[in-house]
Design an enzyme around this catalytic site. Structure first.
Site, short mmCIF file in Angstrom:
data_model
loop_
_atom_site.label_atom_id
_atom_site.label_comp_id
_atom_site.label_asym_id
_atom_site.label_seq_id
_atom_site.Cartn_x
_atom_site.Cartn_y
_atom_site.Cartn_z
N MET A 132 -8.95 7.05 35.61
CA MET A 132 -8.72 6.38 37.27
C MET A 132 -7.57 7.91 37.99
SD MET A 132 -11.44 5.60 37.99
CE MET A 132 -11.35 5.52 39.91
N ASP A 143 -9.22 13.89 27.10
CA ASP A 143 -8.92 12.61 26.94
C ASP A 143 -9.98 12.35 25.20
OD1 ASP A 143 -8.54 9.83 29.32
OD2 ASP A 143 -10.25 9.62 26.86
N THR A 181 2.39 6.99 32.77
CA THR A 181 1.53 5.84 31.37
C THR A 181 3.01 4.63 31.98
OG1 THR A 181 0.61 6.99 30.03
CG2 THR A 181 1.15 4.82 29.05
N HIS A 184 10.74 1.42 36.68
CA HIS A 184 9.24 1.15 37.72
C HIS A 184 9.20 -0.11 37.13
CE1 HIS A 184 5.76 1.94 39.61
NE2 HIS A 184 5.50 2.09 38.29
#
Length: 320
Positions: free
Chosen positions: A13, A34, A120, A176
């Site tokens: 996404m 991918d 990621t 984060h």
């Protein structure tokens, strides 16, 4: 003049949204990578077929081999498993560390001169590992987190005050995660520090505290609403802002996960700090003066990141 080449490693996404925005803004030709056959090709073709509508002259291509990213100027890494309801970013560590090893080796072999932006999760540990696996210079590998967290902070402040987001400058530093540090003293609305907004009656201290806490939980709020994935529009826009600052040598100061080698008293770790991004990558870290409370919160956030880094070393001894 050669066109820029943007490699998007991971075509989920966020990767698909990145491709759409990069194409629409004509940042350069776009390569979607991918391991899932057909996924990057399908998304690339779909976006390519939209370009005549808005007149963007860019090439998009989907690939399943790292050779396809050869010569990329920018690599944006989203590969890995996203969060599901009830999961913390830290729960993804073991799975996504293996992904970072494969990605790092692919970038090292085919795009060693790229500026790499990692998205990621768990972000700060993953960007640290990605730099180690890739062997790229530390100034050419950064993590996208603070831009997103600060954007959420700014939006919530705009929602409360009614002031345009264009006139709100919010800063969120540290890791984060739930220990991130929204910088109340250094964030402004119309040039006024948030502490003065409270004093002038724009909001109560309790309302400001609630906004700070909502910022910390912002990603989880979206995960719980979506139920089947995590945020992708705002993360993609945040990474694009970083890529543009690099490609156009804009010299923007953005809160990103940068490699600290003495700044803020930290060594050999990545954490969210204000960073000048230009053609050289992460060119300079801006050091805020912390008061006692801010330093305590920042130190707590850093400790959380250090714990994840140590866990990475335990999983993969080559990182030790």
């Amino acid at each position: 003049m050669a066109r820029n080449k943007i490699a998007l490693i991971g075509s989920g996404m966020i990767g698909g949204t990145l491709a759409h925005v990069a194409a629409r803004e004509e940042l350069g030709d776009v390569i979607l990578f991918d391991i899932a056959e057909g996924l990057p090709q399908g998304k690339g073709l779909d976006i390519a077929e939209s370009t005549p509508v808005y007149g963007a002259s860019v090439n998009l291509k989907g690939v399943n081999d790292y050779a396809g990213i050869a010569g990329a100027d920018v690599c944006i890494v989203t590969a890995g498993v996203p969060r599901k309801p009830g999961m913390s970013r830290d729960d993804l560590l073991g799975i996504n560390l293996k992904v970072m090893k494969a990605v790092g080796e692919g970038i090292k072999a085919h795009a060693p001169n790229a500026f790499v932006i990692c998205i990621t999760n768990p972000l700060d540990a993953m960007v640290w590992a990605l730099q180690k696996f890739s062997g790229l210079p530390t100034e050419k590998v950064v993590g996208m987190a603070g831009v997103l967290d600060s954007s959420r902070f700014a939006y919530f402040l705009s929602e409360k005050t009614g002031v345009s987001v264009a006139d709100i400058h919010a800063w969120t530093l540290g890791g984060h995660g739930d220990d991130m540090v929204p910088m109340v003293r250094h964030s402004t609305v119309g040039g006024l520090p948030l502490t003065q907004l409270v004093a002038q009656g724009w909001m109560s201290q309790a309302e400001l505290d609630a906004i700070v806490e909502r910022t910390r939980k912002g990603g989880g709020e979206i995960v719980n609403l979506l139920k089947t994935g995590s945020a992708y529009y705002a993360p993609a826009e945040s990474a694009i802002a970083m890529a543009k600052s690099y490609l156009a040598d804009q010299k923007r100061v953005l809160p990103v996960a940068s490699y600290c080698s003495g700044q803020y008293g930290l060594k050999d770790m990545y954490v969210g700090v204000p960073t000048l991004i230009g053609a050289g990558g992460a060119e300079k870290i801006v050091e805020f003066d912390f008061n006692a409370d801010e330093k305590a919160m920042f130190d707590k956030s850093v400790a959380s990141v250090n714990g994840l880094i140590e866990a990475c070393k335990g999983i993969d001894p080559s990182l030790a």
